[in-house]
Design an enzyme around this catalytic site. Sequence first.
Site, mmCIF file in Angstrom:
data_model
loop_
_atom_site.group_PDB
_atom_site.id
_atom_site.type_symbol
_atom_site.label_atom_id
_atom_site.label_comp_id
_atom_site.label_asym_id
_atom_site.label_seq_id
_atom_site.Cartn_x
_atom_site.Cartn_y
_atom_site.Cartn_z
ATOM 1 N N HIS A 296 -4.096 -14.502 -55.632
ATOM 2 C CA HIS A 296 -4.220 -13.131 -55.113
ATOM 3 C C HIS A 296 -4.823 -12.213 -56.174
ATOM 4 O O HIS A 296 -4.082 -11.595 -56.939
ATOM 5 C CB HIS A 296 -2.834 -12.598 -54.732
ATOM 6 N N CYS B 110 -6.339 -16.927 -50.763
ATOM 7 C CA CYS B 110 -5.109 -17.526 -50.246
ATOM 8 C C CYS B 110 -5.255 -17.836 -48.751
ATOM 9 O O CYS B 110 -6.079 -18.664 -48.389
ATOM 10 C CB CYS B 110 -3.933 -16.624 -50.583
ATOM 11 N N GLU C 22 -5.975 -9.383 -55.875
ATOM 12 C CA GLU C 22 -5.762 -7.964 -55.555
ATOM 13 C C GLU C 22 -4.423 -7.450 -56.087
ATOM 14 O O GLU C 22 -4.123 -6.270 -55.961
ATOM 15 C CB GLU C 22 -5.849 -7.758 -54.030
HETATM 16 N N1 GLN Z 1 0.925 -19.907 -46.705
HETATM 17 C C1 GLN Z 1 0.040 -18.948 -46.134
HETATM 18 C C2 GLN Z 1 -0.792 -19.574 -45.029
HETATM 19 O O1 GLN Z 1 -0.754 -20.735 -44.838
HETATM 20 C C3 GLN Z 1 -0.868 -18.367 -47.183
HETATM 21 C C4 GLN Z 1 -0.053 -17.586 -48.176
HETATM 22 C C5 GLN Z 1 -0.744 -16.416 -48.791
HETATM 23 O O2 GLN Z 1 -1.797 -15.961 -48.309
HETATM 24 N N2 GLN Z 1 -0.146 -15.866 -49.793
HETATM 25 O O3 GLN Z 1 -1.501 -18.895 -44.341
#
Ligand code: GLN
Length: 186
Positions: A168, A78, A170
């Site tokens: 994610h 992410c 995790e």
């Molecule tokens: N929207 C977040 C970002 O731009 C990432 C979101 C997440 O890691 N769940 O950093």
Amino acid sequence: MTLGVLAVQGDVREHLGVLHKLGVQTRPVLKPVDLENIKGLVFPGGESTAMWRIMSQNGLVGPLAQALRDGLPALGTCAGMILLAKEITNWPERYFGVLDIAVERNATGRQVDSFEALVNANSLGDIAVVFIRAPLVRRVGSQVQVLARWEGIPVWVRQGRVLGASFHPELTGDTRVHEYFLNLCR
Ligand code: GLN
């Protein structure tokens, strides 16, 4: 073998927990000295802009960029994938730029639009994944292998020993993505 988890912000504890479950020694990475002798580094989800700001303040950006250039295996999930991407389509900055993909930040909407999905990760079969304000991959370079797609969009990619995931891993109790990473670090 000790693996690091970038510990400036975000899902640090959750990633440490999964790695412990897999019997791996871990080290939270907050400052340059923490990079010594780690065999791989997890870049957790969280907020990429905040993570970058704290890393800059801690003097971590330069040493970590060097470690990545020297071939440190990395798993970015992410926000972590945003930090590794070569291009961010809807943001003026880019960060480490070691993974040849273009990502769109917040492409799945706001926090309240978070959702779970089942994605097919060819070799691993179906995996249940969680998307939270997730970046989506809009372009992959010729050296990048797509490990899983959701609705045709790449959501898990690999370039050499660098992995990026939109979701994610995790948070689900399914440890297969981490196990895949461990095999790259060995
Ligand atoms: N929207 C977040 C970002 O731009 C990432 C979101 C997440 O890691 N769940 O950093």
